[in-house]
Design a protein around this motif. Structure first.
Motif, PDB file in Angstrom:
ATOM      1  N   ILE A  57      63.874  43.719  45.009  1.00  0.00           N
ATOM      2  CA  ILE A  57      64.281  45.022  45.712  1.00  0.00           C
ATOM      3  C   ILE A  57      64.177  44.552  47.047  1.00  0.00           C
ATOM      4  O   ILE A  57      62.964  43.775  47.179  1.00  0.00           O
ATOM      5  N   VAL A  58      65.109  44.655  47.947  1.00  0.00           N
ATOM      6  CA  VAL A  58      65.227  43.935  49.157  1.00  0.00           C
ATOM      7  C   VAL A  58      65.385  44.958  50.136  1.00  0.00           C
ATOM      8  O   VAL A  58      66.477  45.541  50.386  1.00  0.00           O
ATOM      9  N   PRO A  59      64.457  45.784  50.719  1.00  0.00           N
ATOM     10  CA  PRO A  59      64.509  46.829  51.662  1.00  0.00           C
ATOM     11  C   PRO A  59      64.863  45.814  53.189  1.00  0.00           C
ATOM     12  O   PRO A  59      64.627  44.812  53.412  1.00  0.00           O
ATOM     13  N   GLY A  60      65.817  46.543  53.936  1.00  0.00           N
ATOM     14  CA  GLY A  60      66.258  45.842  55.063  1.00  0.00           C
ATOM     15  C   GLY A  60      67.037  46.608  56.260  1.00  0.00           C
ATOM     16  O   GLY A  60      66.911  47.761  56.132  1.00  0.00           O
ATOM     17  N   PHE A  61      67.555  45.872  57.130  1.00  0.00           N
ATOM     18  CA  PHE A  61      68.084  46.479  58.264  1.00  0.00           C
ATOM     19  C   PHE A  61      69.365  46.118  58.662  1.00  0.00           C
ATOM     20  O   PHE A  61      69.712  44.850  58.203  1.00  0.00           O
ATOM     21  N   VAL A  62      70.300  46.492  59.340  1.00  0.00           N
ATOM     22  CA  VAL A  62      71.359  46.011  59.792  1.00  0.00           C
ATOM     23  C   VAL A  62      71.522  46.604  61.254  1.00  0.00           C
ATOM     24  O   VAL A  62      71.307  47.801  61.716  1.00  0.00           O
ATOM     25  N   GLY A  63      72.177  45.802  62.046  1.00  0.00           N
ATOM     26  CA  GLY A  63      72.708  46.121  63.503  1.00  0.00           C
ATOM     27  C   GLY A  63      73.884  45.294  63.672  1.00  0.00           C
ATOM     28  O   GLY A  63      74.051  44.003  63.611  1.00  0.00           O
ATOM     29  N   ALA A  64      74.849  45.998  64.288  1.00  0.00           N
ATOM     30  CA  ALA A  64      76.060  45.501  64.650  1.00  0.00           C
ATOM     31  C   ALA A  64      76.777  46.002  66.042  1.00  0.00           C
ATOM     32  O   ALA A  64      76.557  47.359  66.198  1.00  0.00           O
ATOM     33  N   TYR A  65      77.396  45.254  66.580  1.00  0.00           N
ATOM     34  CA  TYR A  65      78.264  45.588  67.807  1.00  0.00           C
ATOM     35  C   TYR A  65      79.810  45.459  67.446  1.00  0.00           C
ATOM     36  O   TYR A  65      80.363  44.165  67.219  1.00  0.00           O
ATOM     37  N   HIS A  66      80.497  46.409  67.521  1.00  0.00           N
ATOM     38  CA  HIS A  66      81.822  46.502  67.151  1.00  0.00           C
ATOM     39  C   HIS A  66      82.584  46.579  68.469  1.00  0.00           C
ATOM     40  O   HIS A  66      82.922  47.401  69.162  1.00  0.00           O
ATOM     41  N   TYR A  67      83.279  45.223  68.780  1.00  0.00           N
ATOM     42  CA  TYR A  67      83.630  45.014  70.068  1.00  0.00           C
ATOM     43  C   TYR A  67      85.158  45.107  70.113  1.00  0.00           C
ATOM     44  O   TYR A  67      85.885  45.265  71.154  1.00  0.00           O
ATOM     45  N   GLY A  68      85.963  45.576  68.782  1.00  0.00           N
ATOM     46  CA  GLY A  68      87.234  45.730  68.560  1.00  0.00           C
ATOM     47  C   GLY A  68      87.096  46.895  67.543  1.00  0.00           C
ATOM     48  O   GLY A  68      86.038  46.886  66.655  1.00  0.00           O
ATOM     49  N   GLU A  69      88.339  47.483  67.060  1.00  0.00           N
ATOM     50  CA  GLU A  69      88.463  48.215  65.886  1.00  0.00           C
ATOM     51  C   GLU A  69      88.208  47.602  64.586  1.00  0.00           C
ATOM     52  O   GLU A  69      88.133  48.058  63.542  1.00  0.00           O
ATOM     53  N   HIS A  70      88.704  46.244  64.764  1.00  0.00           N
ATOM     54  CA  HIS A  70      88.691  45.396  63.354  1.00  0.00           C
ATOM     55  C   HIS A  70      87.617  44.299  63.541  1.00  0.00           C
ATOM     56  O   HIS A  70      87.467  43.463  62.514  1.00  0.00           O
ATOM     57  N   SER A  71      86.851  44.172  64.372  1.00  0.00           N
ATOM     58  CA  SER A  71      85.927  42.946  64.581  1.00  0.00           C
ATOM     59  C   SER A  71      84.459  43.391  65.052  1.00  0.00           C
ATOM     60  O   SER A  71      84.640  44.397  66.006  1.00  0.00           O
ATOM     61  N   GLY A  80      61.725  40.596  50.567  1.00  0.00           N
ATOM     62  CA  GLY A  80      62.162  40.594  49.024  1.00  0.00           C
ATOM     63  C   GLY A  80      60.708  41.372  48.399  1.00  0.00           C
ATOM     64  O   GLY A  80      59.681  40.805  48.738  1.00  0.00           O
ATOM     65  N   ILE A  81      60.816  42.095  47.584  1.00  0.00           N
ATOM     66  CA  ILE A  81      59.525  42.565  46.892  1.00  0.00           C
ATOM     67  C   ILE A  81      59.972  42.186  45.167  1.00  0.00           C
ATOM     68  O   ILE A  81      60.913  42.728  44.667  1.00  0.00           O
ATOM     69  N   TYR A  82      58.751  41.333  44.796  1.00  0.00           N
ATOM     70  CA  TYR A  82      59.023  41.038  43.394  1.00  0.00           C
ATOM     71  C   TYR A  82      58.261  41.604  42.319  1.00  0.00           C
ATOM     72  O   TYR A  82      57.095  41.815  42.539  1.00  0.00           O
ATOM     73  N   THR A  83      58.914  41.679  41.202  1.00  0.00           N
ATOM     74  CA  THR A  83      57.909  41.984  39.733  1.00  0.00           C
ATOM     75  C   THR A  83      58.629  41.366  38.867  1.00  0.00           C
ATOM     76  O   THR A  83      59.859  40.842  38.527  1.00  0.00           O
ATOM     77  N   ASN A  84      57.687  40.777  38.043  1.00  0.00           N
ATOM     78  CA  ASN A  84      58.136  39.636  36.921  1.00  0.00           C
ATOM     79  C   ASN A  84      58.917  40.271  35.954  1.00  0.00           C
ATOM     80  O   ASN A  84      58.808  41.599  35.557  1.00  0.00           O
ATOM     81  N   LYS A  85      59.917  39.708  35.334  1.00  0.00           N
ATOM     82  CA  LYS A  85      60.702  40.133  34.271  1.00  0.00           C
ATOM     83  C   LYS A  85      60.177  39.517  32.936  1.00  0.00           C
ATOM     84  O   LYS A  85      59.198  38.622  32.951  1.00  0.00           O
ATOM     85  N   GLN A  86      60.531  39.875  31.815  1.00  0.00           N
ATOM     86  CA  GLN A  86      60.050  39.662  30.574  1.00  0.00           C
ATOM     87  C   GLN A  86      60.217  38.232  30.224  1.00  0.00           C
ATOM     88  O   GLN A  86      59.258  37.654  29.619  1.00  0.00           O
ATOM     89  N   LEU A  87      61.429  37.461  30.780  1.00  0.00           N
ATOM     90  CA  LEU A  87      61.595  36.140  30.558  1.00  0.00           C
ATOM     91  C   LEU A  87      60.403  35.259  31.136  1.00  0.00           C
ATOM     92  O   LEU A  87      60.050  34.184  30.424  1.00  0.00           O
ATOM     93  N   LEU A  88      59.715  35.665  32.259  1.00  0.00           N
ATOM     94  CA  LEU A  88      58.794  34.806  32.977  1.00  0.00           C
ATOM     95  C   LEU A  88      57.496  34.737  31.838  1.00  0.00           C
ATOM     96  O   LEU A  88      56.834  33.670  31.562  1.00  0.00           O
ATOM     97  N   THR A 106      61.379  35.304  50.797  1.00  0.00           N
ATOM     98  CA  THR A 106      60.708  36.582  51.187  1.00  0.00           C
ATOM     99  C   THR A 106      61.424  37.281  52.500  1.00  0.00           C
ATOM    100  O   THR A 106      62.248  38.113  52.213  1.00  0.00           O
ATOM    101  N   PHE A 107      61.104  36.966  53.565  1.00  0.00           N
ATOM    102  CA  PHE A 107      62.005  37.353  54.717  1.00  0.00           C
ATOM    103  C   PHE A 107      63.215  36.476  55.164  1.00  0.00           C
ATOM    104  O   PHE A 107      62.985  35.382  55.051  1.00  0.00           O
ATOM    105  N   PHE A 108      64.171  37.282  55.334  1.00  0.00           N
ATOM    106  CA  PHE A 108      65.395  36.432  55.986  1.00  0.00           C
ATOM    107  C   PHE A 108      66.058  37.364  57.015  1.00  0.00           C
ATOM    108  O   PHE A 108      66.154  38.644  57.000  1.00  0.00           O
ATOM    109  N   VAL A 109      66.794  36.540  57.639  1.00  0.00           N
ATOM    110  CA  VAL A 109      67.744  37.210  58.929  1.00  0.00           C
ATOM    111  C   VAL A 109      68.901  36.334  59.103  1.00  0.00           C
ATOM    112  O   VAL A 109      68.881  34.866  59.140  1.00  0.00           O
TER     113      VAL A 109
END
Length: 217
Positions: A57-71, A80-88, A106-109
């Motif tokens: 599960i990945v909680p995160g954030f987003v920030g953007a500047y819309h300098y045009g209607e389409h851009s 990243g928050i990790y829990t083991n699957k059965q396969l492991l 873990t953390f990415f930007v």
């Protein structure tokens, strides 16, 4: 001729009005929700669908500047928050130790360019009109990666290191607008983390399915 002259004059006056109505066609309504010259900020949560050993599960954030209607330009990050699957557990039972290498981003930007070519409306159940736009994006950034290596033998020796690697991402998504300042954001975003493990470059691909709530200020 004197009797028909008034009728001819009336017809001549009516023709331009009829022609104008045919040429003008339907009225084009302006776009109701616009993003141009607005700052978008929001919280998101993602699920990584393709990791064989872990539920992520990945909680995160987003920030953007819309300098045009389409851009727009965007910054997106998560943890990243990790829990083991059965396969492991099955692998551990079979070989009596953990897998040789387990990679945990873990953390990415990342920073991205966003292009929104489509704006439209959906009629939900014949009752509610939902305004939306569709976007694609691409960019690059960094990831902090936790790499666990396990040596052969019994007992095995576990080594955990944390390293920074380059990352790239793509996405296809949509905004569903609640109002001129609020929107639901839904997207699928593949990542490639360019990891170097045991002196070899080993790209690790994660596919995140993200859901978020954003404000347009």
């Amino acid at each position: 001729m004197r009797v028909h002259l008034p009728l001819l004059v009336a017809a001549a006056l009516a023709l331009p009005a009829v022609a104008s109505a045919q040429v003008d066609g339907p009225v084009v309504r302006p776009q109701k929700f616009t993003a141009s010259e607005k700052i978008e900020i929001g919280a998101m949560v993602g699920y990584v669908s393709n990791d064989p050993y872990n539920r992520i599960i990945v909680p995160g954030f987003v920030g953007a500047y819309h300098y045009g209607e389409h851009s727009a330009i965007e910054v997106h990050g998560g943890y990243g928050i990790y829990t083991n699957k059965q396969l492991l557990g099955q692998v551990r039972t079979k070989i009596a130790r953990d897998p040789d290498v387990v990679s945990r981003p873990t953390f990415f930007v990342t920073g991205n360019y966003v292009w929104s070519p489509v704006y439209g409306k959906l009629n939900a159940f014949g009752e509610v009109v939902v305004h939306y736009d569709m976007y694609v994006l691409a960019g690059a950034g960094i990831v902090s990666d936790e790499i666990e290596t396990n040596s052969p033998g019994t007992p095995s020796t576990k080594t955990i290191t944390n390293k920074i690697f380059p990352a790239t991402d793509l996405a296809l998504g949509q905004h569903f607008f609640f109002s001129k300042k609020t929107a639901l954001r839904v997207e699928i975003r593949p990542y490639i983390f360019w990891e170097q493990i045991n002196d070899k470059w080993d790209p690790n691909g994660d596919v995140q399915i993200n859901l978020g709530f954003t404000l347009l200020l």
